[in-house]
Design an enzyme around this catalytic site. Structure first.
Site, PDB file in Angstrom:
ATOM      1  NE  ARG A  74      49.517  29.356  31.343  1.00  0.00           N
ATOM      2  CZ  ARG A  74      49.478  28.524  32.392  1.00  0.00           C
ATOM      3  NH1 ARG A  74      49.016  27.302  32.241  1.00  0.00           N
ATOM      4  NH2 ARG A  74      49.890  28.930  33.579  1.00  0.00           N
ATOM      5  N   GLY A 113      45.700  20.990  32.534  1.00  0.00           N
ATOM      6  CA  GLY A 113      45.454  21.040  31.090  1.00  0.00           C
ATOM      7  C   GLY A 113      46.363  20.058  30.380  1.00  0.00           C
ATOM      8  CB  ILE A 135      52.744  26.824  42.034  1.00  0.00           C
ATOM      9  CG1 ILE A 135      51.784  27.676  41.197  1.00  0.00           C
ATOM     10  CG2 ILE A 135      54.151  26.871  41.473  1.00  0.00           C
ATOM     11  CD1 ILE A 135      51.969  29.174  41.401  1.00  0.00           C
ATOM     12  CG  ASP A 136      47.767  26.375  40.340  1.00  0.00           C
ATOM     13  OD1 ASP A 136      48.396  27.328  40.833  1.00  0.00           O
ATOM     14  OD2 ASP A 136      47.369  26.356  39.160  1.00  0.00           O
ATOM     15  NE  ARG A 171      49.257  52.220  55.107  1.00  0.00           N
ATOM     16  CZ  ARG A 171      50.370  52.718  54.610  1.00  0.00           C
ATOM     17  NH1 ARG A 171      51.422  51.937  54.429  1.00  0.00           N
ATOM     18  NH2 ARG A 171      50.452  53.995  54.274  1.00  0.00           N
ATOM     19  CG  MET A 178      49.798  33.159  41.013  1.00  0.00           C
ATOM     20  SD  MET A 178      51.112  32.534  39.939  1.00  0.00           S
ATOM     21  CE  MET A 178      51.182  33.863  38.733  1.00  0.00           C
ATOM     22  NE  ARG A 275      49.340  51.947  50.932  1.00  0.00           N
ATOM     23  CZ  ARG A 275      48.503  52.918  51.287  1.00  0.00           C
ATOM     24  NH1 ARG A 275      47.200  52.672  51.314  1.00  0.00           N
ATOM     25  NH2 ARG A 275      48.948  54.116  51.611  1.00  0.00           N
TER      26      ARG A 275
END
Ligand code: F6P
Length: 364
Positions: A74, A113, A135-136, A171, A178, A275
């Protein structure tokens, strides 16, 4: 002789090698006089002149291999104006190293970026061709980025895997996914995994609305719930804070991330056990899924053609099943977000998934 530089920058993904292979095979095939220089660890390699002459065999056998054969790092755009250790200017050094190898062009694979710096180098006169990796899925003016569908497979599988145990133990599970500042990965994985609640940065959530969705399920006999939550999801009361300030507040309250805060709030409010599951970087690992391999190969092949045709200053993009070229200046500095008014959001709501912002009409 055609001399081409290549680098992969920013967070990696499963499909970088497949895309580089697409470029390289096209060039070696259509222009056998091509020489490809790979810069190591992204822009860092370009700054330090750290490159190696690639052999066609380097691009063989990598279609299904995640990560990047060139390494990545990065190098934030906002730090490009900061000098290097020896005081020299980063951008000047990158330009010098490009010319030192007598390159005809530089292929840059990266995310948001990365594209800001790619555009800057293009404006400074370098011949740049770029490819949309992340992946975004947040790069402007491409329907899809490569890496997204592979990460989606991992993220959806994480949700699938908690489903049975959530049901066994009654639960609430929060699966934190991400995506940085956008909710594409969480939205798609949430739908694919049959989540009950999906929380994304583009739609700030309210605790009471989330609680209502859980309680409604309990009342209908379903004593477990699954929440797909983006790492950048934000409660309404914090929506105006910068990312940095929001993270600071979470950490000060002892929460590693937003999902832990929400989990705690749910337990306190309705007493149901919660959880948290954080698949983290597993979402960037493993082998690329076939769809990603295909689009990365097509985008790479298109980039190879652009180079041969001398078309520089563009990103290869996917537009309605076609590969097209988009000027870097139109891509740099923009983010492709989920539109809260889009069809996919309406359809998500229509099937009864809560997005955490519905009006509260019931007593909790
Ligand atoms: O941009 C890809 C991404 O995986 C984001 O989804 C995530 O926020 C970030 O990178 C993680 O970055 P790093 O690998 O530097 O921790």
């Amino acid at each position: 002789m055609l001399k081409v530089g290549m680098l992969t920058s920013g967070g990696d993904c499963q499909t970088l090698n497949a895309a580089m292979r697409g470029v390289a095979k096209t060039l070696y095939n259509l222009r056998p006089d091509t020489m490809i220089y790979g810069f190591l660890d992204g822009y860092k390699g370009l700054m330090y002149g750290d490159s190696k002459l690639m052999d066609p065999s380097d691009f063989s056998g990598i279609l299904t291999v995640g990560g990047t054969i060139l390494g990545s790092s990065r190098q934030p755009f906002k730090k490009m104006s900061e000098p290097m250790e020896d005081g020299s200017d980063k951008v000047t050094r990158m330009i010098e190293n490009y010319h030192a190898l007598n390159l005809d062009c530089l292929v840059i694979l990266g995310g948001n970026g990365t594209h800001k710096t790619a555009n800057l180098l293009s404006q400074k006169g370098l011949n740049i061709v770029s490819l949309p990796k992340t992946i975004d899925n947040d790069i402007y003016m491409t329907d899809m980025t490569f890496g997204f569908h592979s990460a989606l497979g991992v993220a959806a599988n994480a949700i699938d895997c908690v489903h049975t145990t959530a049901a066994s133990h009654d639960r609430v599970f929060i699966v934190e996914l991400m995506g940085h500042k956008v909710g594409w990965l969480t939205l798609y994985a949430g739908i694919a995994g049959g989540s009950d609640i999906i929380l994304i940065p583009e739609i700030p959530y309210r605790l009471d609305s989330v609680l209502q969705a859980i309680v409604r399920r309990v009342k209908s006999g379903k004593r477990f719930s699954i929440i797909a939550m983006a790492e950048g999801a934000v409660p309404e009361e914090f929506a105006d804070l910068s990312n940095k300030e929001y993270t600071k507040r979470l950490r000060a309250a002892g929460y590693p991330s937003a999902s832990y805060m929400l989990g705690n709030q749910i337990e306190e409010a309705i007493g149901q056990e919660v959880r948290i599951v954080v698949p983290g970087h597993t979402q960037r690992g493993g082998s690329p899924v076939p769809y990603d391999r295909v689009i990365a190969t097509r985008l790479g092949a298109y980039a190879g053609r652009m180079i041969i045709n001398g078309q520089f200053g563009y990103m290869a993009a996917l537009d309605n099943q076609k590969i097209v070229k988009i000027p870097l200046s139109k891509v740099a500095g923009k983010l492709k977000k989920v539109d809260p008014k889009s069809d996919i959001i309406r359809q998500t709501r229509d099937i009864g998934i809560s997005l955490g912002d519905e009006e509260v009409t019931e007593e909790i």
